[in-house]
Motif scaffolding. Structure first.
Motif, PDB file in Angstrom:
ATOM      1  N   TRP A 179      14.740  60.029  54.754  1.00 50.17           N
ATOM      2  CA  TRP A 179      15.706  58.959  54.528  1.00 50.17           C
ATOM      3  C   TRP A 179      16.891  59.142  55.471  1.00 50.17           C
ATOM      4  CZ3 TRP A 179      13.828  55.490  51.107  1.00 50.17           C
ATOM      5  CH2 TRP A 179      12.869  55.933  50.205  1.00 50.17           C
ATOM      6  N   SER A 180      17.569  58.044  55.795  1.00 45.59           N
ATOM      7  CA  SER A 180      18.833  58.155  56.517  1.00 45.59           C
ATOM      8  C   SER A 180      19.901  58.657  55.556  1.00 45.59           C
ATOM      9  CB  SER A 180      19.241  56.806  57.104  1.00 45.59           C
ATOM     10  OG  SER A 180      19.697  55.927  56.075  1.00 45.59           O
ATOM     11  N   LEU A 181      20.995  59.163  56.110  1.00 45.01           N
ATOM     12  CA  LEU A 181      22.084  59.628  55.244  1.00 45.01           C
ATOM     13  C   LEU A 181      22.674  58.460  54.462  1.00 45.01           C
ATOM     14  CD1 LEU A 181      23.885  62.211  57.557  1.00 45.01           C
ATOM     15  CD2 LEU A 181      21.852  62.485  56.101  1.00 45.01           C
ATOM     16  N   GLY A 182      22.750  57.290  55.101  1.00 48.89           N
ATOM     17  CA  GLY A 182      23.249  56.114  54.391  1.00 48.89           C
ATOM     18  C   GLY A 182      22.362  55.729  53.229  1.00 48.89           C
ATOM     19  N   GLU A 183      21.038  55.782  53.423  1.00 48.91           N
ATOM     20  CA  GLU A 183      20.116  55.464  52.341  1.00 48.91           C
ATOM     21  C   GLU A 183      20.247  56.464  51.198  1.00 48.91           C
ATOM     22  OE1 GLU A 183      16.376  53.385  54.693  1.00 48.91           O
ATOM     23  OE2 GLU A 183      16.615  55.573  54.759  1.00 48.91           O
ATOM     24  N   ALA A 184      20.416  57.738  51.556  1.00 51.54           N
ATOM     25  CA  ALA A 184      20.518  58.772  50.527  1.00 51.54           C
ATOM     26  C   ALA A 184      21.773  58.593  49.678  1.00 51.54           C
ATOM     27  CB  ALA A 184      20.503  60.151  51.182  1.00 51.54           C
ATOM     28  N   VAL A 185      22.917  58.404  50.337  1.00 45.42           N
ATOM     29  CA  VAL A 185      24.173  58.260  49.600  1.00 45.42           C
ATOM     30  C   VAL A 185      24.206  56.939  48.841  1.00 45.42           C
ATOM     31  CG1 VAL A 185      26.688  58.129  49.804  1.00 45.42           C
ATOM     32  CG2 VAL A 185      25.416  59.788  51.166  1.00 45.42           C
ATOM     33  N   ALA A 186      23.674  55.878  49.425  1.00 43.59           N
ATOM     34  CA  ALA A 186      23.630  54.583  48.730  1.00 43.59           C
ATOM     35  C   ALA A 186      22.847  54.705  47.429  1.00 43.59           C
ATOM     36  CB  ALA A 186      23.016  53.517  49.635  1.00 43.59           C
ATOM     37  N   HIS A 187      21.749  55.450  47.465  1.00 40.11           N
ATOM     38  CA  HIS A 187      20.966  55.661  46.243  1.00 40.11           C
ATOM     39  C   HIS A 187      21.809  56.349  45.170  1.00 40.11           C
ATOM     40  CE1 HIS A 187      17.760  56.840  43.534  1.00 40.11           C
ATOM     41  NE2 HIS A 187      18.113  58.090  43.676  1.00 40.11           N
TER      42      HIS A 187
END
Length: 329
Positions: A264-272
């Motif tokens: 996952w991208s870091l943005g996808e991880a934090v958004a989750h």
């Protein structure tokens, strides 16, 4: 922009790296028209607040700092660049998960190891049960660590309850803005800076705890390492998948893990994480162990007397000497 903190008496002082040395942010912000007195006072002591300041403040500070002679022999000892408000550790790398699982079987399941070895020799790796749980491919997965257990360079005492202390090289990143129900782009924009994390693990304890189905507890919560410097997101985020790390054990280079290959991208991880959950500046995350960045993968765990040094080029380093448990502990 690279920042660190030193103790100026009882008060932390944030410094910015300039031309091979360090300049106190208090001096670099003196007289700026981009901040109130209260904002300057905060930014001089709080690196996370400074990373969240407007870009115009950063530009003005760096221009002013470049006109100041940097300190190259500052006697003040660096401390942690910030105190994490929380710690969530993702598992972004399937290769690490598989290689670590293989190491666990080899070490703690000796009767199963010949079967795994024979399967992989005949069919090819990986043995199916070594792969992460199916949830790993559907959403970013993570565990909540002990944000109060972070320390920097120096002695690392082996917990009295383990015979299997391990290191784990990870890329850490911290928020400088609050978030809730963020998109991946919004989540990336809230990342303020990057650090190096050593997610120390008690592997023998972890094996039993994970089999309970309840996740890591004493296996993880005793200590984490954090580099003394934090690098602003604008320098690292665009190339976070292209970084090279290193592991040195007793001075010998034993691994050069890469940050490429995250699920996952870091943005996808934090958004989750932010789904129906408010996140705040100072909350720390890590990618999970970079492939090849732990001892369980290599079959060599830490022992008293070892010196373990880890780092990621352009981000920072962390060095710890492993010490036997205190007598009577």
């Amino acid at each position: 922009m690279k920042l660190r903190r030193v103790m100026d008496g009882a008060v932390p002082a944030v410094q910015v790296a300039i031309a091979g040395g360090w300049v106190d942010v208090a001096r670099a912000l003196q007289g700026t028209q981009f901040a109130t007195d209260a904002e300057r006072a905060l930014w001089c002591t709080d690196a996370i607040a400074l990373l969240g300041a407007p870009a115009a403040v950063h530009r003005d500070m760096l221009e002013r700092a470049a006109r100041i002679s940097p300190l190259t022999d500052d006697a003040r000892v660096p401390v942690l660049p910030f105190a994490p408000r929380s710690f969530r550790d993702f598992m972004l790398y399937e290769r690490h998960a598989i290689d670590a699982a293989r190491g666990f079987v080899r070490t703690y399941m000796p009767r199963a190891w010949p079967l795994v070895r024979a399967w992989e020799a005949t069919v090819g790796p990986p043995f199916p049960l070594l792969k992460p749980h199916a949830l790993w491919s559907r959403q970013p997965i993570y565990y909540m660590g002990n944000h109060l257990a972070f320390a920097g360079d120096g002695d690392m005492s082996i917990p009295a309850y383990t015979q299997a202390l391990d290191y784990e090289l990870e890329l850490g990143f911290v928020l400088s803005r609050d978030l809730m129900d963020a998109s991946p782009a919004e989540a990336e924009a809230a990342i303020g800076g990057f650090v190096v994390v050593n997610d120390f693990s008690a592997r023998d304890v972890q094996h039993a705890e994970m089999r309970s189905g309840f996740g890591p507890q004493k296996a993880k919560h005793f200590r984490n390492g954090l580099s003394a410097e934090i690098v602003s997101a604008d320098e690292i985020l665009p190339r976070w998948r292209d970084l090279t790390g290193f592991v040195r054990l007793n001075g010998e280079l034993i691994a050069e893990p890469q940050t490429a290959g995250g699920r996952w991208s870091l943005g996808e991880a934090v958004a989750h994480v932010s789904r129906s959950e408010r996140l705040f500046p100072g909350e720390l995350f890590a990618t999970g162990t970079l492939p090849g960045g732990s001892g369980i993968e290599r079959g060599r765990l830490l022992e008293a007397g070892d010196e373990i040094e880890i780092g990621i080029t352009g981000v920072g380093t962390l060095r710890n000497r492993i010490v036997a448990p205190a007598r009577g502990s």
